[in-house]
Design an enzyme around this catalytic site. Sequence first.
Site, PDB file in Angstrom:
ATOM      1  N   CYS A   2      44.081   4.699  31.408  1.00  0.00           N
ATOM      2  CA  CYS A   2      45.337   4.106  31.856  1.00  0.00           C
ATOM      3  C   CYS A   2      45.800   3.045  30.865  1.00  0.00           C
ATOM      4  CB  CYS A   2      45.167   3.477  33.233  1.00  0.00           C
ATOM      5  SG  CYS A   2      44.568   4.614  34.491  1.00  0.00           S
ATOM      6  N   LYS A 619      47.930  21.940  22.070  1.00  0.00           N
ATOM      7  CA  LYS A 619      46.893  21.269  22.861  1.00  0.00           C
ATOM      8  C   LYS A 619      46.590  22.038  24.140  1.00  0.00           C
ATOM      9  CE  LYS A 619      43.960  18.025  23.610  1.00  0.00           C
ATOM     10  NZ  LYS A 619      42.753  17.982  22.769  1.00  0.00           N
TER      11      LYS A 619
END
Length: 624
Positions: A2, A619
């Site tokens: 985060c 990705k």
Amino acid sequence: MCGIVGYVGQQPACAVVMAALRRMEYRGYDSSGVALVNGDGTLTVSRRAGRLANLEEAVAQLPPSALTGTTGLGHTRWATHGRPTDRNAHPHRDAAGKIAVVHNGIIENYAGLRHELEADGVEFASDTDTEVAVHLVAQAYRHGPTAGDFAASVLAVLRRLDGHFTLVFANADEPGTIVAARRSTPLVIGIGDGEMFVGSDVAAFIPHTRNAIELGQDQAVVLTADGYRITDFDGNDDLGPGAYREFHIDWDLAAAEKGGYEYFMLKEIAEQPAAVADTLLGHFVDGRIVLDEQRLSDQELREVDKVFVVACGTAYHSGLLAKYAIEHWTRLPVEVELASEFRYRDPVLDRSTLVVAISQSGETADTLEAVRHAKEQKAKVLAICNTNGSQIPRECDAVLYTRAGPEIGVASTKTFLAQITANYLVGLALAQARGTKYPDEVEREYHELEAMPDLVARVLATIKPVAALAQRFAQSPTVLFLGRHVGYPVALEGALKLKELAYMHAEGFAAGELKHGPIALIEDDLPVIVIMPSPKGSAVLHAKLLSNIREIQARGAITIVIAEEGDDTVRPYADHLIEIPSVSTLLQPLLSTIPLQVFAASVAQARGYDVDKPRNLAKSVTVE
């Protein structure tokens, strides 16, 4: 994982915090939010799932009073507890709406604390572990020995929390104060002129100040516009020299996002100790392995009579390692399948089959379709995934999240080590449910895993010679990788990394197959990287691979050998020796993989390629 920012000073906090969140978008996130202390003693919280633009739209609708306060918190969330929704987004606040918190990490004992709070009549507004912290601080601030003392209330709560965490609190009753703390996860302070900042990294405040402090382990800080006070969790500020690190930031913003590394991938390789540690957090409770989302009972796990592992690319290699662990610990037969092949060959599946689906993104199209095929055949399905709330976990019967955090580099590095760790946790959970391991054996295996982050860090600290070695072989036409047992999937992964990043021909082989064809490729000056098994694990395998090394060296190849410290028998046959700490056989891939990652990245750099964005690759592969 985060992104956190806090500001206290003279400027409107909303603008400062929102700009900081934009700078931290590179960290990846699934929701975001702000808490703003208003000038009238109230607190405004706005949060939204999805892109930061969603939050910007919500903030634009706030009343003017919320935009002029000079204290605020911001957060970008990568979900670990609770799905990525508005209600689970940070900041969280207490029932009175006065105290707000943002959080990175995991509070391991949150379930017991939540039960205690609910018994006291506290109603929770989210599914997160974070919310217990703000309710506990609110209780301490309003009742008991720390009543009315914001900082002391936070410290009292910190002493009750288990896990790895960064927590930052603001209080509308003390509008010019922020209290922050860290245990294991990073937290930095920015020292401005009449203003103070706190963040997950320096990108939170780099346009405003270059003077910073990195908090030490189990330290807290009280910030006001005029300065700061750093203490331990007991409130002692006599911490001694070197307890925290003061430094000047010389990087520009682009470098700050990469933590000072040239590429995100190099930063992510360095983050692997934390990726392994965070994946383990909270999964051993009261002497038992627990999963994140467990909708399979022990009885259902006992009914399993075969296991399939389905995955693609690097995740497939982690699945090959899962086979060794699960078969060893449970005596169940395990097949490892490429997800793209699995559903097209009509595998034999039924209610007694467990399918383990591994995906970093949780959206890999081939793996998702394999999951759906398994469900159609009534098999039980367990997901190992790095992205909370993604499609694959939603369709599975149980989930174990790798907590590697966002991975920006296209080639997987830290998620691979996290996947290996998660695979082993699944193996232990199966052994525990089926009774093939005694509780003390499960606990011992778990504690061996817990020791791995420090050993991963040791390997990273001694890895520089590998980068130098890569310079020598950057123009080689091909590189071969050899391994046996758990070293074979590592050899495959090493070859894949070199192909992905350096666009070189590379192949990984089981060393026992050398005489069955690959030995024809051996010639003068061909670099051959060998992953050597521990002599303590299997003397027979060790002796056989030593014989393979002699064979390839006799034919003129250059041998680069990854071996355990103290394995002197291999030294005469290694042109270049890379040593790693001695661990049990199943754990060795968590260490032997790292030199291969660094080698591939360094070769790619030497050849002038973008390590983060290799050509033709994405990705997340969301098409078949």
